[in-house]
Design a protein around this motif. Structure first.
Motif, PDB file in Angstrom:
ATOM      1  N   TYR A  69      30.921 -26.427  -2.802  1.00 35.57           N
ATOM      2  CA  TYR A  69      30.464 -25.217  -3.260  1.00 35.57           C
ATOM      3  C   TYR A  69      31.826 -24.451  -3.265  1.00 35.57           C
ATOM      4  N   ALA A  70      32.671 -24.489  -2.334  1.00 41.07           N
ATOM      5  CA  ALA A  70      33.953 -23.546  -2.064  1.00 41.07           C
ATOM      6  C   ALA A  70      34.779 -24.016  -3.067  1.00 41.07           C
ATOM      7  N   GLU A  71      34.906 -25.416  -3.323  1.00 43.74           N
ATOM      8  CA  GLU A  71      35.887 -25.907  -4.399  1.00 43.74           C
ATOM      9  C   GLU A  71      35.637 -25.553  -5.871  1.00 43.74           C
ATOM     10  N   ASP A  72      34.433 -25.685  -5.939  1.00 45.39           N
ATOM     11  CA  ASP A  72      33.818 -25.390  -7.394  1.00 45.39           C
ATOM     12  C   ASP A  72      33.932 -23.862  -7.706  1.00 45.39           C
ATOM     13  N   ALA A  73      33.592 -23.023  -6.705  1.00 50.56           N
ATOM     14  CA  ALA A  73      33.670 -21.851  -6.999  1.00 50.56           C
ATOM     15  C   ALA A  73      35.134 -21.062  -6.926  1.00 50.56           C
ATOM     16  N   GLN A  74      36.084 -21.829  -6.284  1.00 49.87           N
ATOM     17  CA  GLN A  74      37.619 -21.518  -6.466  1.00 49.87           C
ATOM     18  C   GLN A  74      38.208 -21.738  -7.886  1.00 49.87           C
ATOM     19  N   LYS A  75      37.692 -22.952  -8.245  1.00 50.60           N
ATOM     20  CA  LYS A  75      38.049 -23.485  -9.597  1.00 50.60           C
ATOM     21  C   LYS A  75      37.284 -22.612 -10.776  1.00 50.60           C
ATOM     22  N   GLY A  76      36.635 -21.863 -10.293  1.00 52.03           N
ATOM     23  CA  GLY A  76      35.934 -21.017 -11.563  1.00 52.03           C
ATOM     24  C   GLY A  76      35.063 -21.896 -12.180  1.00 52.03           C
ATOM     25  N   ILE A  77      34.261 -22.845 -11.667  1.00 51.83           N
ATOM     26  CA  ILE A  77      33.507 -23.826 -12.567  1.00 51.83           C
ATOM     27  C   ILE A  77      32.100 -23.263 -12.595  1.00 51.83           C
ATOM     28  N   VAL A  81      25.537 -16.701 -11.784  1.00 54.43           N
ATOM     29  CA  VAL A  81      24.211 -16.922 -11.465  1.00 54.43           C
ATOM     30  C   VAL A  81      24.301 -18.193 -10.423  1.00 54.43           C
ATOM     31  N   GLN A  82      25.244 -19.357 -10.947  1.00 57.02           N
ATOM     32  CA  GLN A  82      25.340 -20.425 -10.046  1.00 57.02           C
ATOM     33  C   GLN A  82      25.679 -20.214  -8.551  1.00 57.02           C
ATOM     34  N   ILE A  83      26.455 -19.361  -8.544  1.00 56.60           N
ATOM     35  CA  ILE A  83      27.167 -19.133  -7.376  1.00 56.60           C
ATOM     36  C   ILE A  83      26.093 -18.261  -6.431  1.00 56.60           C
ATOM     37  N   GLN A  84      25.335 -17.450  -7.001  1.00 56.15           N
ATOM     38  CA  GLN A  84      24.239 -16.650  -6.047  1.00 56.15           C
ATOM     39  C   GLN A  84      23.159 -17.828  -5.628  1.00 56.15           C
ATOM     40  N   ALA A  85      22.969 -18.759  -6.536  1.00 48.21           N
ATOM     41  CA  ALA A  85      21.790 -19.641  -6.353  1.00 48.21           C
ATOM     42  C   ALA A  85      22.341 -20.877  -5.237  1.00 48.21           C
ATOM     43  N   LYS A  86      23.737 -21.036  -5.410  1.00 54.74           N
ATOM     44  CA  LYS A  86      24.117 -22.000  -4.429  1.00 54.74           C
ATOM     45  C   LYS A  86      24.129 -21.408  -3.155  1.00 54.74           C
ATOM     46  N   GLU A  87      24.645 -20.106  -2.918  1.00 55.71           N
ATOM     47  CA  GLU A  87      24.552 -19.537  -1.875  1.00 55.71           C
ATOM     48  C   GLU A  87      23.345 -19.146  -1.173  1.00 55.71           C
ATOM     49  N   ALA A  88      22.273 -18.965  -2.037  1.00 54.45           N
ATOM     50  CA  ALA A  88      20.985 -18.869  -1.450  1.00 54.45           C
ATOM     51  C   ALA A  88      20.502 -20.173  -0.963  1.00 54.45           C
ATOM     52  N   GLU A  89      20.912 -21.357  -1.695  1.00 53.45           N
ATOM     53  CA  GLU A  89      20.390 -22.538  -1.118  1.00 53.45           C
ATOM     54  C   GLU A  89      21.174 -22.892   0.181  1.00 53.45           C
ATOM     55  N   LEU A  90      22.443 -22.699   0.186  1.00 53.87           N
ATOM     56  CA  LEU A  90      23.198 -22.924   1.552  1.00 53.87           C
ATOM     57  C   LEU A  90      22.718 -22.079   2.664  1.00 53.87           C
ATOM     58  N   ALA A  91      22.460 -20.906   2.440  1.00 50.95           N
ATOM     59  CA  ALA A  91      21.728 -19.871   3.508  1.00 50.95           C
ATOM     60  C   ALA A  91      20.453 -20.786   3.969  1.00 50.95           C
TER      61      ALA A  91
END
Length: 167
Positions: A69-77, A81-91
């Motif tokens: 997730y961190a790599e994908d977020a840093q690359k801007g992939i 909405v996907q960032i928020q969903a992934k953060e919720a899933e990780l939480a």
């Protein structure tokens, strides 16, 4: 007459006090010497390792997902909405790991109770039986620090070890 009655009562109280028999035993020392305790310790340790291995697997899985997730977020992939969903899933996964840690403690406590209760009951019954058979009024547990003074001749550890069949 009163003097004689007083002396008679004093004599009765004194003889009653001397007829009582007290002993003590260090139950921790007794338990450590029992093979059943050693076996229970080993079983509990094995069970704990199994639970910890499962927990470590959950943590490793979480860390792998977080790194991706961190790599994908840093690359801007990822979109916002996907960032928020992934953060919720990780939480949620992190919360599951915390719940598992609490569950492990509960399971270990239950397993400890299951393994040690029969042993502790056996020791308690043996002490009670020994006390009755040998005329003890009271037997104290010196591991609890409840004795201020006791003579070595009243230490029952060897007799109780023999009765339990341990060395």
């Amino acid at each position: 007459m009163k003097k004689n009655l007083f002396l008679l009562m004093l004599l009765a109280i004194t003889s009653a006090a001397y007829s009582q028999k007290f002993g003590y035993v260090n139950t921790q020392e007794l338990l450590v010497s029992m093979p059943e305790v050693k076996a229970a310790d080993n079983e509990l340790e094995t069970y704990q390792k199994q639970l910890l291995t499962i927990g470590q697997g959950k943590v490793a899985e979480f860390e792998t997902e977080y790194k991706k997730y961190a790599e994908d977020a840093q690359k801007g992939i990822l979109s916002q909405v996907q960032i928020q969903a992934k953060e919720a899933e990780l939480a949620q996964k992190q919360e599951e790991i915390q719940k598992y840690e609490v569950e492990v403690q509960s399971q270990l406590a239950a397993k400890r109770e299951e393994l040690y209760k029969p042993i502790l009951d056996k020791v308690k019954m043996t002490i009670e039986t020994y006390g009755k058979e040998n005329g003890y009024t009271m037997i104290f547990d010196s591991s609890a620090g409840a004795i201020l003074h006791a003579t070595e001749t009243d230490n029952l550890i060897n007799a109780l070890k023999a009765k339990l069949g341990v060395q």
